[in-house]
Design an enzyme around this catalytic site. Structure first.
Site, PDB file in Angstrom:
ATOM      1  N   GLY A   1      40.381  40.755  44.311  1.00 32.51           N
ATOM      2  CA  GLY A   1      39.399  41.453  45.133  1.00 32.51           C
ATOM      3  C   GLY A   1      39.898  41.736  46.533  1.00 32.51           C
ATOM      4  CB  SER A   2      42.048  42.935  48.158  1.00 38.13           C
ATOM      5  OG  SER A   2      42.600  43.315  46.912  1.00 38.13           O
TER       6      SER A   2
END
Length: 232
Positions: free
Chosen positions: A189-190
């Site tokens: 997640g990013s």
């Protein structure tokens, strides 16, 4: 063609950086199964998700001069004029920025938005706020690089998210990159910000779905026109 070969062509390969994680998830699933079988099923689902997360599908990258392609899978969460991170050395003046947010269900292999030479790589530790927030560009852990391209100098910044705890870079200063070439990966997640030199005509809008190495973010061709968007 055998059935096995056909299935193999349909399944995306796994990036080497994910193999150890998948093995750990699988071992945990087996242990959980012996403790209580429903936990084993949950562990099995988590293992399948981990393999899916670290997939590294082949991409077909447009190579026409002047195009800027998405460095990440996900959706466009921010567009506008923003000052680039100071560690990149691009100065304080705002630049056109397009930010692509990756959820935990998106492929996290990052690809070069343009062809060029890497002149700087700068890592900065930071917080782990939700990468969907604008202030994540300033506060979160990040790894940025400058790419000298025919259109000018681009800043590409990998930003850790709420769950991500490690940014991986596969490149080094002085290296030449081709558009669509893999340059890094962020775990769990990013987002990736692309800072563009003057003259970019955007080809995406807020909420646009992006595919790394394929979706065109902007066009520097003389006859290119910026596309208007609306959310339906």
């Amino acid at each position: 063609m055998s059935m096995i070969e056909s299935i193999r062509k349909q399944v995306a390969p796994i990036h080497p950086e994910g193999r150890n994680f998948i093995i750990l998830f699988a071992i945990a699933a087996v242990v959980l199964h012996y403790i209580w079988s429903p936990l084993g099923w949950i562990g099995g689902i988590a293992t399948v998700w981990c393999a899916y997360f670290f997939r590294d599908p082949r991409r077909v990258t447009p190579v026409r001069d002047g195009l800027v392609v998405s460095p990440a899978d996900g959706y466009v969460c921010s567009i506008g004029q923003f000052a680039p991170p100071p560690e990149l050395g691009l100065g304080p003046e705002p630049m056109q920025r397009v930010s692509v947010f990756m959820s935990v269900f998106d492929c996290h292999v990052n690809r070069a938005p343009v062809t060029g030479r890497i002149t700087r790589i700068a890592y900065k530790p930071g917080a782990f706020l939700n990468a969907d927030l604008d202030k994540a560009s300033e506060d979160n852990e990040r790894n940025g690089m400058l790419i000298d391209a025919p259109q000018g100098t681009f800043g590409v910044v990998q930003i850790a998210g709420l769950i991500a705890r490690r940014i991986l870079s596969f490149v080094h200063e002085g290296q030449s990159l081709g558009v669509g070439e893999r340059f890094g990966l962020i775990r769990f997640g990013s987002r990736v910000d692309v800072y563009m030199p003057q003259g970019a005509r955007l080809s995406v809008g807020l909420g646009s779905k992006c595919i790394a190495g394929e979706t065109v973010l902007a066009d520097y061709s003389p006859n290119a026109e910026e596309r208007p968007y609306k959310v339906g």
